[in-house]
Design an enzyme around this catalytic site. Structure first.
Site, mmCIF file in Angstrom:
data_model
loop_
_atom_site.group_PDB
_atom_site.id
_atom_site.type_symbol
_atom_site.label_atom_id
_atom_site.label_comp_id
_atom_site.label_asym_id
_atom_site.label_seq_id
_atom_site.Cartn_x
_atom_site.Cartn_y
_atom_site.Cartn_z
ATOM 1 C CB ALA A 157 -0.935 -0.012 1.206
ATOM 2 C CB VAL A 170 1.380 2.573 4.512
ATOM 3 C CG1 VAL A 170 0.092 3.373 4.683
ATOM 4 C CG2 VAL A 170 2.394 2.920 5.579
ATOM 5 C CG ASP A 171 5.583 0.240 0.362
ATOM 6 O OD1 ASP A 171 5.893 -0.948 0.497
ATOM 7 O OD2 ASP A 171 6.136 1.003 -0.450
ATOM 8 N N GLY A 172 5.399 -1.868 3.151
ATOM 9 C CA GLY A 172 6.480 -2.399 3.958
ATOM 10 C C GLY A 172 7.827 -1.794 3.635
ATOM 11 N N GLY A 173 8.006 -1.300 2.401
ATOM 12 C CA GLY A 173 9.265 -0.692 2.005
ATOM 13 C C GLY A 173 9.572 0.588 2.760
#
Length: 198
Positions: free
Chosen positions: A60, A82-85
């Protein structure tokens, strides 16, 4: 996503994965990284989540996809993901630590010498990130926003790579490889560090 993770009219969860998994996201409600794992799900329903939501959570990307409001199957653990990155641009160290401390799923792993790691980066585009003093000396917060995000992401990713590589070298193991593209988009070169033993 929901349709992909249904089996016999039952929505699949982390417990249903065939192999151990470790999947990062960032939890906006606790302002901390959150790791989904099969090991935690097998231990308690409070850490068992629907797989389709886990996939949405780790990807996300803010500004592209909306955050994912989710809860464990027993509704005891909540996460606004939200986004794991954002939390881990290079999750290699977290994966290694997970394996080293997860005797239930990896009973024969005693140290890094018992692990083989292939770490694949998402790319660093150096040409876009190069600046000159005259260009940046009068920048304000608005101009620094995008470069700071890149510096933080690439810097933490590189630091993890360097630390993991050193841990493997110090243990006498060569079972670590990091592959990362570097250079301008579409014209990059591959940086390969380390080699996997035969």
């Amino acid at each position: 996503m929901k349709e992909a993770f249904v089996d016999d009219d039952r929505t699949l969860t982390l417990k249903d994965t065939l192999k151990p998994v470790l999947i990062p996201c960032y939890d906006l409600s606790s302002t901390a990284p959150f790791l989904f794992s099969r090991a935690d799900a097998l231990e308690t329903d409070s850490y068992d989540f629907h797989l389709w939501e886990v996939c949405r959570a780790t990807s996300a990307e803010p500004g592209v996809f909306e955050p994912v409001q989710m809860q464990s199957v027993n509704k005891h653990t909540k996460c606004l993901a939200v986004d794991g990155g954002l939390a881990m641009s290079n999750p290699t160290a977290a994966a290694i630590t997970h394996v080293l401390h997860n005797k239930q799923e990896f009973p024969f792993v005693r140290g890094v010498e018992d692990i083989m790691v292939l770490s694949i980066g998402s790319g660093q585009f150096l040409e876009e990130a190069r600046y000159e003093y005259e260009q940046v000396k009068k920048w304000r917060a608005k101009e620094w926003a995008r470069p700071m995000a890149r510096i933080a992401g690439d810097g933490s990713s590189d630091l993890v790579d360097q630390s993991v590589a050193m841990a493997f070298v110090q243990s006498g193991s060569s079972n670590y490889v990091r592959i990362q593209i570097q250079g301008p988009r579409g014209k990059g070169f591959w940086l390969v560090r380390g080699r996997l033993a035969d």
